[in-house]
Write an enzyme that holds these catalytic residues in place. Structure first.
Site, PDB file in Angstrom:
ATOM      1  N   ASP A  58       0.853  -1.208   0.000  1.00 44.50           N
ATOM      2  CA  ASP A  58       0.000   0.000   0.000  1.00 44.50           C
ATOM      3  C   ASP A  58       0.881   1.247   0.000  1.00 44.50           C
ATOM      4  O   ASP A  58       2.088   1.160   0.166  1.00 44.50           O
ATOM      5  CB  ASP A  58      -0.874   0.018   1.280  1.00 44.50           C
ATOM      6  N   ASP A  60       0.552   3.643   2.303  1.00 49.64           N
ATOM      7  CA  ASP A  60       0.271   4.231   3.605  1.00 49.64           C
ATOM      8  C   ASP A  60      -0.868   5.246   3.416  1.00 49.64           C
ATOM      9  O   ASP A  60      -1.859   4.911   2.771  1.00 49.64           O
ATOM     10  CB  ASP A  60       1.547   4.838   4.207  1.00 49.64           C
TER      11      ASP A  60
HETATM   12  N1  LIG Z   1       1.185   1.338   5.745  1.00 51.56           N
HETATM   13  C1  LIG Z   1       1.678   0.497   6.637  1.00 51.56           C
HETATM   14  N2  LIG Z   1       2.095   0.950   7.835  1.00 51.56           N
HETATM   15  C2  LIG Z   1       2.615   0.085   8.748  1.00 51.56           C
HETATM   16  N3  LIG Z   1       2.706  -1.230   8.549  1.00 51.56           N
HETATM   17  C3  LIG Z   1       2.298  -1.706   7.366  1.00 51.56           C
HETATM   18  N4  LIG Z   1       2.279  -2.951   6.882  1.00 51.56           N
HETATM   19  C4  LIG Z   1       1.773  -2.917   5.662  1.00 51.56           C
HETATM   20  N5  LIG Z   1       1.442  -1.656   5.311  1.00 51.56           N
HETATM   21  C5  LIG Z   1       1.765  -0.877   6.379  1.00 51.56           C
END
Ligand SMILES: Nc1ncnc2[nH]cnc12
Ligand SMILES: CSC[C@H]1O[C@H](OP(=O)(O)O)[C@H](O)[C@@H]1O
Length: 290
Positions: free
Chosen positions: A210, A212
């Site tokens: 992703d 974030d």
């Molecule tokens: N955006 C994110 N922040 C923290 N841990 C994660 N693991 C997977 N995506 C994450």
């Protein structure tokens, strides 16, 4: 020469690996508490392997409560020489897209509620983590990922946050713009520091799931989407791992970067001032030096 034993610590969504010859889940006792789960042992291409699900089968441990010390100690007790973390991560870079892998080479440790060292009162040690991952093992991961057709980035800085909540928008922007992090996760610290104290080579393969919450064209991160992306990539991770024994070989020369000698000159407490109980707990991690 010693014998190679490769451990994979599987992160969120990775609770098992296929294809080990003589596969067997074994229990390993550690003076540092119970590891996250039993450890799957076996061989692959004639090389000894171990697999540990970081959060336990069934995903029982949160990033804060993963028993990091027990896990690393248990792997050391099993004779592991090389540890590869495979983790889900968010990305702070447009070009590090969901589905890509990043072989992390730096960390910013923002965790604050975890035990971060095997050492302490009665046996003090200071190891260097200037270069917290092993270049030899990381290169093997880069080659294995490239051979597998994965879009892999050969370096990156991983920000380890405490969690379990994801970052606020302001934090996400700060990590990206002010701190210069490339990826974010919740588990590689203190794991990498503890692996160094235990004189194990450590490499981290971050599977981007992703953006974030900083990216204006992508919604905020959510765990369902993360697991969906992860499931789409789990096979790629398995194929990458299966290449590693052939690349690393069964016979292991000393680490050219000194990971397996990290404790030399690190222990400061004079022998007569050491705490006997702590020294006893350090038998697997530091027995060589005590
Ligand atoms: N955006 C994110 N922040 C923290 N841990 C994660 N693991 C997977 N995506 C994450
Ligand atoms: C499933 S989303 C958040 C969770 O996933 C990552 O875990 P791991 O590093 O073990 O793959 C991240 O660090 C969080 O713990």
């Amino acid at each position: 020469m010693t014998s190679t034993k490769i451990a994979v610590i599987g992160g969120s969504g990775i609770y098992d690996i296929d294809g080990l010859d003589g596969a067997e889940w074994v229990s390993v006792d550690s003076p540092w508490g119970a590891p996250s789960d039993q450890i799957l042992t076996g061989t692959l291409d004639g090389v000894a392997m171990a697999f540990l699900p970081r959060h336990g089968r069934g995903h029982v441990h949160s990033p804060t409560t993963v028993p990091y010390r027990a896990n690393i100690d248990a792997l050391r007790r099993l004779g592991v020489t090389d540890v590869i973390s495979v983790s889900a991560c968010g990305s702070f870079r447009e070009e590090m897209a969901p589905g890509d892998f990043v072989v992390v080479d730096q960390f910013i440790d923002r965790t604050f509620a975890r035990e971060k060292s095997f050492f302490g009162t009665g046996c003090v040690a200071h190891v260097s983590v200037a270069h917290p991952t092993c270049p030899r093992l990381s290169q093997a991961c880069i080659t294995a990922a490239t051979d597998t057709g994965i879009n892999v980035h050969s370096s990156g800085t991983y920000l380890a946050m405490e969690g379990p909540q994801f970052s606020t928008l302001a934090e996400s922007k700060m990590y990206r713009e002010s701190l210069g992090a490339d990826v974010i996760g919740m588990t590689n610290m203190p794991e990498a520091k503890l692996a160094r104290e235990a004189e194990l080579c450590y490499a981290s393969v971050a599977m981007i799931t992703d953006y974030d919450s900083w990216h204006p064209d992508h919604g905020e991160v959510d765990v369902t989407k993360i697991i969906e992306t992860l499931m789409g990539n789990a096979d790629k991770a398995g194929t990458m791992v299966a290449r590693l024994p052939a690349l690393l070989g069964a016979d292991r020369a000393p680490c050219p970067h000194g990971c397996d000698r990290a404790l030399e000159y690190a222990i400061l407490t004079r022998p007569e001032a050491r705490d006997a109980a702590l020294v006893a707990k350090l038998d697997a991690v530091a027995g060589r030096m005590l």
